[in-house]
Motif scaffolding. Structure first.
Motif, PDB file in Angstrom:
ATOM      1  N   ALA A 192      33.402  38.579  47.008  1.00  0.00           N
ATOM      2  CA  ALA A 192      32.363  39.600  46.917  1.00  0.00           C
ATOM      3  C   ALA A 192      32.458  40.476  45.671  1.00  0.00           C
ATOM      4  O   ALA A 192      31.444  40.985  45.207  1.00  0.00           O
ATOM      5  N   THR A 193      33.663  40.661  45.134  1.00  0.00           N
ATOM      6  CA  THR A 193      33.812  41.619  44.041  1.00  0.00           C
ATOM      7  C   THR A 193      34.660  41.058  42.900  1.00  0.00           C
ATOM      8  O   THR A 193      35.415  40.094  43.072  1.00  0.00           O
ATOM      9  N   ARG A 194      34.571  41.729  41.760  1.00  0.00           N
ATOM     10  CA  ARG A 194      35.420  41.377  40.622  1.00  0.00           C
ATOM     11  C   ARG A 194      36.887  41.656  40.932  1.00  0.00           C
ATOM     12  O   ARG A 194      37.767  40.939  40.475  1.00  0.00           O
ATOM     13  N   HIS A 195      37.153  42.706  41.702  1.00  0.00           N
ATOM     14  CA  HIS A 195      38.530  43.040  42.070  1.00  0.00           C
ATOM     15  C   HIS A 195      39.146  41.929  42.920  1.00  0.00           C
ATOM     16  O   HIS A 195      40.298  41.539  42.704  1.00  0.00           O
ATOM     17  N   GLN A 196      38.384  41.426  43.868  1.00  0.00           N
ATOM     18  CA  GLN A 196      38.866  40.318  44.694  1.00  0.00           C
ATOM     19  C   GLN A 196      39.083  39.075  43.836  1.00  0.00           C
ATOM     20  O   GLN A 196      40.072  38.358  44.003  1.00  0.00           O
ATOM     21  N   SER A 197      38.179  38.827  42.924  1.00  0.00           N
ATOM     22  CA  SER A 197      38.288  37.676  42.026  1.00  0.00           C
ATOM     23  C   SER A 197      39.521  37.798  41.133  1.00  0.00           C
ATOM     24  O   SER A 197      40.231  36.816  40.899  1.00  0.00           O
TER      25      SER A 197
END
Length: 140
Positions: A28-33
């Motif tokens: 869902a997010t760049r942080h998760q990626s």
């Protein structure tokens, strides 16, 4: 000689790569990626000698290479590759309470990397690193 574009636009290239990881992983997010990417890179790095680490880092985009080598210590060397499930569990162990890496994280990041640097470049480097390294980044 002019400054290579990957250095002039390092932030843009990194943003594009994180987007590719996000698309492949369906996170869902760049942080998760980012956490997923970091875990995949660290797990791979642990199985490499110092010379192999340098060989692989040279083909990565600058920001990704920085993530790959950041925090490296020779003591982390783990000669056993293990199964894909074992490697995936190790990827998920990084910041485990905030890590949303899917079961397909390694293959997903591999596809994003192939899209970014090209299959030929990746495969040429992996050929020098051995069959286990090639299997890790197979993308399937």
């Amino acid at each position: 000689m002019p400054v290579p574009p990957e250095y002039l636009r390092v932030g843009e290239f990194f943003s594009d790569f994180l987007l590719a990881v996000r698309e492949e992983t369906s996170l869902a997010t760049r942080h998760q990626s980012y956490t997923c990417l970091q875990g995949v890179l660290i797990v791979f790095r642990r199985r490499l000698t110092p010379e192999q680490i340098l060989t692989f880092a040279q083909i990565l985009p600058p920001a990704v290479a920085s993530i790959f080598i950041d925090g490296w210590s020779p003591e982390e060397f783990t000669p056993e590759w293990g199964t894909r499930d074992t490697l995936t569990r190790e990827v998920r162990h990084l910041r485990q309470h905030h890590n949303f890496a899917p079961d397909t994280a390694i293959a997903d990041v591999a596809r994003a990397l192939r899209r970014t640097i090209g299959a030929e470049t990746l495969d040429a480097a992996l050929e020098r690193l051995g069959p286990e390294a090639a299997a890790y980044w197979a993308g399937s």
